[in-house]
Scaffold this motif. Sequence first.
Motif, mmCIF file in Angstrom:
data_model
loop_
_atom_site.group_PDB
_atom_site.id
_atom_site.type_symbol
_atom_site.label_atom_id
_atom_site.label_comp_id
_atom_site.label_asym_id
_atom_site.label_seq_id
_atom_site.Cartn_x
_atom_site.Cartn_y
_atom_site.Cartn_z
ATOM 1 N N ARG A 117 3.393 -0.488 -0.621
ATOM 2 C CA ARG A 117 2.105 -0.844 -1.685
ATOM 3 C C ARG A 117 1.086 -0.369 -0.929
ATOM 4 O O ARG A 117 0.086 0.143 -2.124
ATOM 5 C CB ARG A 117 2.042 -2.693 -1.779
ATOM 6 N N ILE A 118 0.268 0.109 0.241
ATOM 7 C CA ILE A 118 -0.606 0.461 0.450
ATOM 8 C C ILE A 118 -0.524 1.703 -0.250
ATOM 9 O O ILE A 118 -1.872 2.422 -0.336
ATOM 10 C CB ILE A 118 -1.067 0.130 2.335
ATOM 11 N N GLU A 119 0.701 2.514 0.451
ATOM 12 C CA GLU A 119 0.787 3.732 0.208
ATOM 13 C C GLU A 119 0.445 4.388 -1.338
ATOM 14 O O GLU A 119 -0.287 5.202 -2.185
ATOM 15 C CB GLU A 119 1.740 3.777 0.241
ATOM 16 N N THR A 120 0.856 3.211 -2.224
ATOM 17 C CA THR A 120 0.553 3.454 -4.219
ATOM 18 C C THR A 120 -0.685 3.178 -4.301
ATOM 19 O O THR A 120 -1.399 3.895 -5.163
ATOM 20 C CB THR A 120 1.573 1.695 -4.775
ATOM 21 N N VAL A 121 -1.494 1.885 -3.388
ATOM 22 C CA VAL A 121 -2.665 1.600 -3.671
ATOM 23 C C VAL A 121 -3.659 2.489 -3.518
ATOM 24 O O VAL A 121 -4.536 3.398 -4.181
ATOM 25 C CB VAL A 121 -2.919 0.127 -2.939
ATOM 26 N N ARG A 122 -3.716 3.548 -2.441
ATOM 27 C CA ARG A 122 -4.036 4.289 -1.706
ATOM 28 C C ARG A 122 -3.774 5.705 -1.565
ATOM 29 O O ARG A 122 -4.497 6.352 -1.669
ATOM 30 C CB ARG A 122 -4.310 3.954 0.022
ATOM 31 N N GLY A 123 -2.306 5.935 -1.687
ATOM 32 C CA GLY A 123 -2.266 7.796 -2.205
ATOM 33 C C GLY A 123 -1.475 7.831 -0.582
ATOM 34 O O GLY A 123 -0.842 8.274 -0.630
#
Length: 264
Positions: free
Chosen positions: A207-213
Motif C-alpha cells: 500500500r505504501i508503494e501504491t500511495v508513494r510510488g
Amino acid sequence: MRHAIYVPLFGALADPHAITDIAQAAEESGWDGLFVWDHVLSPISGEWDIADPWVVLAAAATVTSRIKLGPMVTPLPRRRVIKLARETVTLDHLSRGRLIVGLGTGSDAGREYSAFGDVADPRQRGRALDEGAEVLAALWAGETVTHRGLLVAEEVHILPRPVQQPRIPLWFGTERTSGRPIERAARYDGIFPLEIDAAGVARIVERIETVRGSSGAFDIAVVARPGVDLEALSRAGATWAMHAFWPGHTPEQVLRVIDRGTPD
C-alpha cells in the motif's frame, strides 16, 4: 534492519537516571536507537510511577551522540500542537538532528482523554491527528499557519527550524495494515504497526508503494518480542526492530539485553 531499545517510562523505568544509563549502554553496545512510551496516565492496571518522555529524552540526548531518539508514540490529539512543535525542535537541536517523532491517536483505555475532558471519540481523534500532523510539519518548515480548525486560531510560525530537513521524521503508530492509517503514514516518513506478522508488513509495503510510488526512504518499525521472526519481517520490508519491554521490567533487565548486543 536497525535495532532499537523500546521502553515504557513506568515503574523502575520512570527513573530518568536509569534511562540515561540505558541510553549510554545502548550507544556503546552498537544499538541504533532508544524509543520511549508517552503516557500521562497508565493504560494498564496498577499504580505506576510514570516519567515525562520529553524530559527523559532530553537527558538521553545529552549523554549520547549517535543513536536515534524519540517518543513512540505521542498521542497528538491530547497535546497542544504549538507546544509539541517547540519541544520537538528544541530536542532536535539538543540531539543534533537525531530525533524521530512517533505520532498516533492514542486510546482512552487509561482515561487519558476523558479524565481531562478531552475528546475521546476515535473518529474525531483521527481527524485531529491528520490536522495536527499537517500543522506540525508546516511549523517545522517555517511556514505561517492560519486558521486550521481548532488547533490554530491565529497566524503563527516558529523559529528556529529543526536541524533535520525537510523535517524531523514522522512515524505513525497503528494497529491496522490497511486503510486510512496506512495512507496517512505514507504521506510522511514511517509507520509503527503493532503486533504484526510478515504478511501484514508485506500488505503495508504494497500500500505504501501504491500511495508513494515506491517504499524507498520510508521506515517500517516492528515490535520485537521473544519468538518474533525478525528475519521474516525484514524480508517483508521492515526496517527497524523495536526490542520491547513492559511495565514491571527493571533497568537491570534492559541492560542485560543491551549488553548481549543486537541480533546478527
